[in-house]
Design a protein around this motif. Structure first.
Motif: not given
Length: 72
Positions: A38-62
């Motif tokens: 949000k600080a970079r004016e983006g929104i989190l979008t799901p990547t489709g992966m299920q790893t148990g780690h938000p960093e790999t499950e979501y990408a920041c879309t500006i």
């Protein structure tokens, strides 16, 4: 009948256990990732992966801010 009574007793106990655990480390990581995005004016979008780690499950879309078009 007996199993119905056991279910009626067990369900509130199970939900009480689930609600007293506080915030999980996954949720804390997700909240931190969302704040950073949000600080970079983006929104989190799901990547489709299920790893148990938000960093790999979501990408920041500006969605705002940067543009190559001059707005004079």
């Amino acid at each position: 009948m007996r199993s119905l009574v056991l279910a009626a007793v067990a369900l509130p106990l199970l939900s009480a256990c689930a609600s007293t655990g506080g915030v999980s480390s996954y949720q804390k990581d997700l909240d931190r990732l969302e704040a950073s995005c949000k600080a970079r004016e983006g929104i989190l979008t799901p990547t489709g992966m299920q790893t148990g780690h938000p960093e790999t499950e979501y990408a920041c879309t500006i969605v705002g801010g940067a543009t190559r078009i001059s707005r004079n």
